[in-house]
Design a protein around this motif. Structure first.
Motif, PDB file in Angstrom:
ATOM      1  N   UNK A  93       0.740  -1.401   0.105  1.00 46.95           N
ATOM      2  CA  UNK A  93       0.313   0.355  -0.412  1.00 46.95           C
ATOM      3  C   UNK A  93       0.728   1.262  -0.222  1.00 46.95           C
ATOM      4  N   UNK A  94       1.723   0.883   0.704  1.00 45.52           N
ATOM      5  CA  UNK A  94       3.223   1.959   0.976  1.00 45.52           C
ATOM      6  C   UNK A  94       3.783   2.336  -0.082  1.00 45.52           C
ATOM      7  N   UNK A  95       3.986   1.149  -1.350  1.00 41.84           N
ATOM      8  CA  UNK A  95       4.185   1.127  -2.868  1.00 41.84           C
ATOM      9  C   UNK A  95       3.561   1.972  -3.760  1.00 41.84           C
ATOM     10  N   UNK A  96       2.352   1.888  -3.343  1.00 40.68           N
ATOM     11  CA  UNK A  96       1.438   2.696  -4.080  1.00 40.68           C
ATOM     12  C   UNK A  96       1.297   3.892  -4.557  1.00 40.68           C
ATOM     13  N   UNK A  97       1.426   4.144  -2.904  1.00 36.86           N
ATOM     14  CA  UNK A  97       1.511   5.677  -2.588  1.00 36.86           C
ATOM     15  C   UNK A  97       2.052   6.006  -3.867  1.00 36.86           C
ATOM     16  N   UNK A 158      16.364  -7.955   7.890  1.00 37.29           N
ATOM     17  CA  UNK A 158      16.352  -8.727   6.885  1.00 37.29           C
ATOM     18  C   UNK A 158      15.545  -8.387   5.766  1.00 37.29           C
ATOM     19  N   UNK A 159      13.664  -8.048   6.546  1.00 37.70           N
ATOM     20  CA  UNK A 159      13.157  -8.217   5.854  1.00 37.70           C
ATOM     21  C   UNK A 159      13.400  -6.435   4.973  1.00 37.70           C
ATOM     22  N   UNK A 160      13.652  -5.315   5.914  1.00 38.78           N
ATOM     23  CA  UNK A 160      14.019  -4.655   5.486  1.00 38.78           C
ATOM     24  C   UNK A 160      14.472  -4.314   3.877  1.00 38.78           C
ATOM     25  N   UNK A 161      15.958  -5.162   3.804  1.00 38.82           N
ATOM     26  CA  UNK A 161      16.781  -5.303   3.156  1.00 38.82           C
ATOM     27  C   UNK A 161      16.252  -6.588   2.113  1.00 38.82           C
ATOM     28  N   UNK A 162      15.309  -7.803   2.165  1.00 40.62           N
ATOM     29  CA  UNK A 162      14.387  -8.140   0.743  1.00 40.62           C
ATOM     30  C   UNK A 162      13.699  -6.899  -0.149  1.00 40.62           C
ATOM     31  N   UNK A 163      13.122  -6.106   1.004  1.00 41.49           N
ATOM     32  CA  UNK A 163      11.886  -5.556   0.409  1.00 41.49           C
ATOM     33  C   UNK A 163      12.632  -4.698   0.137  1.00 41.49           C
ATOM     34  N   UNK A 164      14.428  -3.640   0.646  1.00 41.85           N
ATOM     35  CA  UNK A 164      14.854  -2.560  -0.298  1.00 41.85           C
ATOM     36  C   UNK A 164      13.957  -1.887  -1.690  1.00 41.85           C
ATOM     37  N   UNK A 165      14.295  -2.402  -2.606  1.00 45.59           N
ATOM     38  CA  UNK A 165      13.598  -1.784  -3.425  1.00 45.59           C
ATOM     39  C   UNK A 165      11.839  -1.750  -3.211  1.00 45.59           C
ATOM     40  N   UNK A 166      10.930  -1.719  -2.315  1.00 52.53           N
ATOM     41  CA  UNK A 166       9.989  -0.988  -2.713  1.00 52.53           C
ATOM     42  C   UNK A 166       9.514  -0.267  -1.592  1.00 52.53           C
ATOM     43  N   UNK A 167       9.981   0.126  -0.950  1.00 53.52           N
ATOM     44  CA  UNK A 167      10.602   1.315   0.377  1.00 53.52           C
ATOM     45  C   UNK A 167      11.497   2.227  -0.354  1.00 53.52           C
ATOM     46  N   UNK A 168      12.641   1.956  -0.662  1.00 51.71           N
ATOM     47  CA  UNK A 168      13.723   2.906  -1.314  1.00 51.71           C
ATOM     48  C   UNK A 168      12.932   3.815  -2.641  1.00 51.71           C
ATOM     49  N   UNK A 169      11.798   4.939  -2.226  1.00 45.20           N
ATOM     50  CA  UNK A 169      11.854   5.712  -3.992  1.00 45.20           C
ATOM     51  C   UNK A 169      12.641   6.019  -5.091  1.00 45.20           C
ATOM     52  N   UNK A 170      14.059   6.798  -4.364  1.00 43.98           N
ATOM     53  CA  UNK A 170      15.043   5.544  -5.665  1.00 43.98           C
ATOM     54  C   UNK A 170      14.971   5.127  -6.599  1.00 43.98           C
ATOM     55  N   UNK A 181       6.365  -4.523  -9.570  1.00 47.37           N
ATOM     56  CA  UNK A 181       4.722  -4.719  -9.917  1.00 47.37           C
ATOM     57  C   UNK A 181       4.892  -4.992  -8.380  1.00 47.37           C
ATOM     58  N   UNK A 182       3.402  -4.847  -8.214  1.00 50.73           N
ATOM     59  CA  UNK A 182       3.166  -5.962  -7.514  1.00 50.73           C
ATOM     60  C   UNK A 182       3.202  -7.018  -6.714  1.00 50.73           C
ATOM     61  N   UNK A 183       3.046  -8.202  -8.053  1.00 49.22           N
ATOM     62  CA  UNK A 183       3.017  -9.569  -8.511  1.00 49.22           C
ATOM     63  C   UNK A 183       4.244  -9.757  -8.118  1.00 49.22           C
ATOM     64  N   UNK A 184       4.962  -9.185  -8.076  1.00 50.27           N
ATOM     65  CA  UNK A 184       6.876  -9.945  -8.123  1.00 50.27           C
ATOM     66  C   UNK A 184       6.753  -9.520  -5.841  1.00 50.27           C
ATOM     67  N   UNK A 185       5.723  -7.904  -5.668  1.00 52.85           N
ATOM     68  CA  UNK A 185       6.487  -7.955  -3.537  1.00 52.85           C
ATOM     69  C   UNK A 185       5.851  -9.175  -3.332  1.00 52.85           C
ATOM     70  N   UNK A 186       4.937  -9.436  -4.088  1.00 51.32           N
ATOM     71  CA  UNK A 186       3.658 -10.316  -3.197  1.00 51.32           C
ATOM     72  C   UNK A 186       4.881 -11.846  -3.136  1.00 51.32           C
ATOM     73  N   UNK A 187       5.168 -11.936  -4.042  1.00 50.91           N
ATOM     74  CA  UNK A 187       6.173 -13.759  -4.200  1.00 50.91           C
ATOM     75  C   UNK A 187       7.674 -12.887  -3.746  1.00 50.91           C
ATOM     76  N   UNK A 188       7.864 -11.843  -3.149  1.00 51.55           N
ATOM     77  CA  UNK A 188       8.920 -11.512  -2.274  1.00 51.55           C
ATOM     78  C   UNK A 188       8.850 -12.008  -0.478  1.00 51.55           C
ATOM     79  N   UNK A 189       7.266 -11.326  -0.154  1.00 57.56           N
ATOM     80  CA  UNK A 189       7.200 -11.483   1.186  1.00 57.56           C
ATOM     81  C   UNK A 189       6.354 -12.929   1.102  1.00 57.56           C
TER      82      UNK A 189
END
Lengths: 215, 215
Positions: A93-97, A158-170, A181-189
């Motif tokens: 949801x934050x990535x979507x924002x 560890x979680x922060x590192x693994x989802x880094x591309x979806x948290x870091x706006x850069x 994509x959210x589909x990839x984020x779901x697979x990572x989660x």
């Protein structure tokens, strides 16, 4: 957005909108309080009634920028979603924002990123708040048997590192929205929940385990 | 490093060392071919015998910068390490090189990062080569039953995203070496192998599955 409660709040909100316009025009936060007063049709001394310093102004602007994401984190953590949906929603949801903010005004988005890099103290509190909320979700997941053998702090990191591309706006800029994509984020989660720690051997005997939430 | 084979190669190598000194002094690649010639005690026209253009010089400098990492990727992919150790070595050994480069000369490291951002075409080929090598390892892992239900391209992309902080040299600066450790990378690699795709239900009946390596 909630209606401002007082005249002071209303003027502060108007001033923050003018700040955003100045950032939009200049591509930076490189303006003086006097210039802001001028853009607002206000005397330079009057503006200090609303923001006592440039730092206070920056903090209020950062708070405004992060408000939607903080609301999402609070809502997701308080929800009774199952753990997998909760962890996914926390990031998705934050990535979507972020994506919506980027797509609405890419240049303004980049300007805010640069301001955040130059004034990292404004971002720091938000990052710490995100870690706090994530640690609550991790503790809940541990009670359900996930992340065996890991500490809460270690799991959060560890979680922060693994989802880094979806948290870091850069990452929206340097990796790009074709790949993120959210589909990839779901697979990572899923991989986080299934694969981190000894949790791939989930069993029912997790009651009574000690859960400590890092504040 | 291999001994230069010809005089031309030897002079090119010397010039690239001078380029590195110029980057070290100036913090950027903002110098002309004439300035490089001057620093090398060479006539401005003579320098074009060794590098036909500024672009050719940049390419050779990037190749020199990436050489150690490319050698690691080739060696790891060709090795007969078990898949878990192979995937970990693929990322951990290059991360160790980045950390050593950063710790030896932090300012030079940051200058190279900035040059890479300004001239991303120089980095692009290296990123693509990394994807190619990773796809070979992924195909091998698929033959062993990992990443069920995912394509090679999708798996490569997911892995790149999940180990992003250990591949992106910027992360050494913005996340920091207190948080980025080989022990955490090892846990992430385990989560990738255990948790990505349907591979958490590994079984022996994977013979005969179609493996296609993306070139």
């Amino acid at each position: 957005m909630a209606r401002p409660l007082t005249d002071i709040d209303a003027v502060r909100e108007q001033l923050l909108e003018i700040v955003e316009d100045l950032v939009r025009q200049r591509g930076s936060a490189d303006f003086s309080m006097a210039e802001l007063a001028n853009a607002a049709g206000m005397s330079p001394s009057n503006i200090y009634r609303f923001f006592e310093s440039k730092e206070a102004l920056y903090e209020a602007a950062a708070e405004r920028w992060f408000a939607a994401k903080i609301a999402i984190m609070e809502e997701v953590v308080a929800s009774d979603l199952p753990i997998r949906e909760k962890l996914l929603a926390f990031f998705a949801r934050r990535f979507a924002v972020m994506v919506a903010q980027y797509q609405a005004e890419p240049d303004l988005f980049k300007s805010y990123l640069e301001i955040g890099q130059q004034h990292f103290e404004l971002v720091r509190g938000h990052v710490d708040l995100g870690d706090h909320f994530l640690s609550v979700i991790v503790a809940e997941a541990m009670q359900a048997g996930y992340f065996r053998g890991l500490s809460i702090d270690e799991t959060v990191s560890l979680i922060n590192q693994m989802v880094q591309p979806y948290c870091n706006p850069d990452a929206i800029i340097y990796i790009g929205l074709v790949k993120l994509t959210e589909a990839k984020l779901a697979k990572i989660v899923d991989a986080i929940l299934i694969g981190l720690g000894d949790s791939n051997h989930l069993s029912a005997d997790t009651q009574g385990s000690q859960i400590r939430v890092v504040q």
